[in-house]
Design a protein around this motif. Structure first.
Motif, PDB file in Angstrom:
ATOM      1  N   SER A  24       0.828  -1.204   0.000  1.00  0.00           N
ATOM      2  CA  SER A  24       0.000   0.000   0.000  1.00  0.00           C
ATOM      3  C   SER A  24       0.867   1.261   0.000  1.00  0.00           C
ATOM      4  N   PHE A  25       2.139   1.110   0.376  1.00  0.00           N
ATOM      5  CA  PHE A  25       3.107   2.199   0.319  1.00  0.00           C
ATOM      6  C   PHE A  25       3.956   2.099  -0.950  1.00  0.00           C
ATOM      7  N   HIS A  26       3.517   1.276  -1.893  1.00  0.00           N
ATOM      8  CA  HIS A  26       4.187   1.047  -3.177  1.00  0.00           C
ATOM      9  C   HIS A  26       5.526   0.340  -3.030  1.00  0.00           C
ATOM     10  N   TRP A  27       5.678  -0.453  -1.975  1.00  0.00           N
ATOM     11  CA  TRP A  27       6.822  -1.344  -1.848  1.00  0.00           C
ATOM     12  C   TRP A  27       6.381  -2.670  -2.445  1.00  0.00           C
ATOM     13  N   SER A  28       7.111  -3.172  -3.424  1.00  0.00           N
ATOM     14  CA  SER A  28       6.758  -4.470  -3.997  1.00  0.00           C
ATOM     15  C   SER A  28       7.060  -5.573  -2.980  1.00  0.00           C
ATOM     16  N   ALA A  29       6.437  -6.722  -3.177  1.00  0.00           N
ATOM     17  CA  ALA A  29       6.710  -7.861  -2.297  1.00  0.00           C
ATOM     18  C   ALA A  29       8.198  -8.214  -2.351  1.00  0.00           C
ATOM     19  N   ASP A  30       8.782  -8.203  -3.559  1.00  0.00           N
ATOM     20  CA  ASP A  30      10.212  -8.521  -3.695  1.00  0.00           C
ATOM     21  C   ASP A  30      11.076  -7.520  -2.939  1.00  0.00           C
ATOM     22  N   ALA A  31      10.762  -6.235  -3.071  1.00  0.00           N
ATOM     23  CA  ALA A  31      11.551  -5.215  -2.379  1.00  0.00           C
ATOM     24  C   ALA A  31      11.407  -5.350  -0.868  1.00  0.00           C
ATOM     25  N   THR A  32      10.210  -5.660  -0.413  1.00  0.00           N
ATOM     26  CA  THR A  32       9.982  -5.824   1.030  1.00  0.00           C
ATOM     27  C   THR A  32      10.752  -7.015   1.564  1.00  0.00           C
ATOM     28  N   ILE A  33      10.682  -8.132   0.856  1.00  0.00           N
ATOM     29  CA  ILE A  33      11.407  -9.330   1.300  1.00  0.00           C
ATOM     30  C   ILE A  33      12.910  -9.088   1.269  1.00  0.00           C
TER      31      ILE A  33
ATOM     32  N   CYS B  85       5.423  -0.698  11.726  1.00  0.00           N
ATOM     33  CA  CYS B  85       6.445   0.193  11.194  1.00  0.00           C
ATOM     34  C   CYS B  85       7.604  -0.655  10.704  1.00  0.00           C
ATOM     35  N   GLY B  86       8.041  -0.384   9.489  1.00  0.00           N
ATOM     36  CA  GLY B  86       9.202  -1.065   8.946  1.00  0.00           C
ATOM     37  C   GLY B  86      10.291  -0.053   8.663  1.00  0.00           C
ATOM     38  N   GLY B  87      11.511  -0.439   8.919  1.00  0.00           N
ATOM     39  CA  GLY B  87      12.617   0.475   8.666  1.00  0.00           C
ATOM     40  C   GLY B  87      13.951  -0.159   8.960  1.00  0.00           C
ATOM     41  N   GLN B  88      14.916   0.685   9.227  1.00  0.00           N
ATOM     42  CA  GLN B  88      16.274   0.234   9.510  1.00  0.00           C
ATOM     43  C   GLN B  88      16.866   1.060  10.631  1.00  0.00           C
ATOM     44  N   ILE B  89      17.767   0.429  11.365  1.00  0.00           N
ATOM     45  CA  ILE B  89      18.622   1.163  12.287  1.00  0.00           C
ATOM     46  C   ILE B  89      20.046   0.924  11.810  1.00  0.00           C
ATOM     47  N   LEU B  90      20.709   2.005  11.438  1.00  0.00           N
ATOM     48  CA  LEU B  90      22.099   1.947  10.987  1.00  0.00           C
ATOM     49  C   LEU B  90      22.915   2.793  11.964  1.00  0.00           C
ATOM     50  N   PHE B  91      23.517   2.112  12.925  1.00  0.00           N
ATOM     51  CA  PHE B  91      24.330   2.774  13.938  1.00  0.00           C
ATOM     52  C   PHE B  91      23.494   3.798  14.695  1.00  0.00           C
ATOM     53  N   GLU B  92      23.778   5.082  14.569  1.00  0.00           N
ATOM     54  CA  GLU B  92      23.058   6.098  15.339  1.00  0.00           C
ATOM     55  C   GLU B  92      21.896   6.727  14.560  1.00  0.00           C
ATOM     56  N   GLU B  93      21.504   6.122  13.447  1.00  0.00           N
ATOM     57  CA  GLU B  93      20.452   6.692  12.618  1.00  0.00           C
ATOM     58  C   GLU B  93      19.386   5.640  12.304  1.00  0.00           C
ATOM     59  N   ALA B  94      18.130   6.039  12.431  1.00  0.00           N
ATOM     60  CA  ALA B  94      17.002   5.165  12.078  1.00  0.00           C
ATOM     61  C   ALA B  94      16.291   5.744  10.867  1.00  0.00           C
ATOM     62  N   ASN B  95      15.846   4.871   9.986  1.00  0.00           N
ATOM     63  CA  ASN B  95      15.067   5.261   8.815  1.00  0.00           C
ATOM     64  C   ASN B  95      13.741   4.520   8.869  1.00  0.00           C
ATOM     65  N   ILE B  96      12.655   5.280   8.878  1.00  0.00           N
ATOM     66  CA  ILE B  96      11.329   4.689   8.849  1.00  0.00           C
ATOM     67  C   ILE B  96      10.902   4.624   7.391  1.00  0.00           C
ATOM     68  N   HIS B  97      10.671   3.410   6.898  1.00  0.00           N
ATOM     69  CA  HIS B  97      10.268   3.227   5.506  1.00  0.00           C
ATOM     70  C   HIS B  97       8.754   3.245   5.347  1.00  0.00           C
ATOM     71  N   TYR B  98       8.045   2.731   6.322  1.00  0.00           N
ATOM     72  CA  TYR B  98       6.587   2.859   6.328  1.00  0.00           C
ATOM     73  C   TYR B  98       6.095   2.835   7.772  1.00  0.00           C
ATOM     74  N   PHE B  99       5.090   3.629   8.011  1.00  0.00           N
ATOM     75  CA  PHE B  99       4.450   3.740   9.319  1.00  0.00           C
ATOM     76  C   PHE B  99       2.958   3.661   9.053  1.00  0.00           C
ATOM     77  N   TRP B 100       2.308   2.642   9.602  1.00  0.00           N
ATOM     78  CA  TRP B 100       0.928   2.353   9.246  1.00  0.00           C
ATOM     79  C   TRP B 100       0.106   2.121  10.505  1.00  0.00           C
TER      80      TRP B 100
END
Length: 147
Positions: A25-34, A57-72
């Motif tokens: 629903s956030f235009h992330w394909s199934a392949d990209a999500t997996i 919420c899906g995202g990443q934590i890279l050291f001292e930085e977090a990226n939220i890719h989707y928040f639903w």
């Protein structure tokens, strides 16, 4: 509120199907999500209540930085303050993990989400012209510095 971080090994098939549908629903394909979930930095947080998914919420934590890719937040739970409760719990967890900055993108037309993020201290730091499609519109890059 019960915030859970889902470990890769703990993702049951029913939950995976539900999260894939949300990501799409956030235009992330199934392949990209997996593919995203295969990253060692990928994280998935959920709030469920008796088998009812309230928010994720899906995202990443890279050291001292977090990226939220989707928040639903589930449609039936929107407008009740649950998104704010969930995001505050995420930010508390980020702070415990020594995260200093949190980044996300949001549709320029999504005024409810922008208001939520701003209420918790996020600032608009950049504009991405035509970042979104279906319909085409700009995206705002927002960032929060955790003190």
């Amino acid at each position: 509120m019960m915030l859970k971080e889902i470990a890769k090994a703990d993702k049951d098939p029913a939950l995976l199907r539900q999260i894939l549908a949300i990501a799409q629903s956030f235009h992330w394909s199934a392949d990209a999500t997996i593919q995203e979930w295969q990253s060692p930095y990928a994280r998935l947080w959920i709030w469920d209540n008796a088998q009812d998914l309230v928010a994720c919420c899906g995202g990443q934590i890279l050291f001292e930085e977090a990226n939220i890719h989707y928040f639903w937040v589930a449609p039936k739970h929107r407008g009740k303050g649950k998104g704010k409760v969930f995001l505050r719990a995420l930010l508390d967890q980020f702070q415990e993990n020594q995260v200093e900055k949190v980044n996300l993108e949001v549709r320029a037309s999504n005024q409810a989400a922008i208001a939520l993020y701003q209420a918790l201290g996020f600032k608009i730091i950049d504009r991405r012209p035509n970042y979104y499609h279906d319909p085409a519109e700009d995206g705002w890059v927002m960032q929060l510095t955790i003190e």
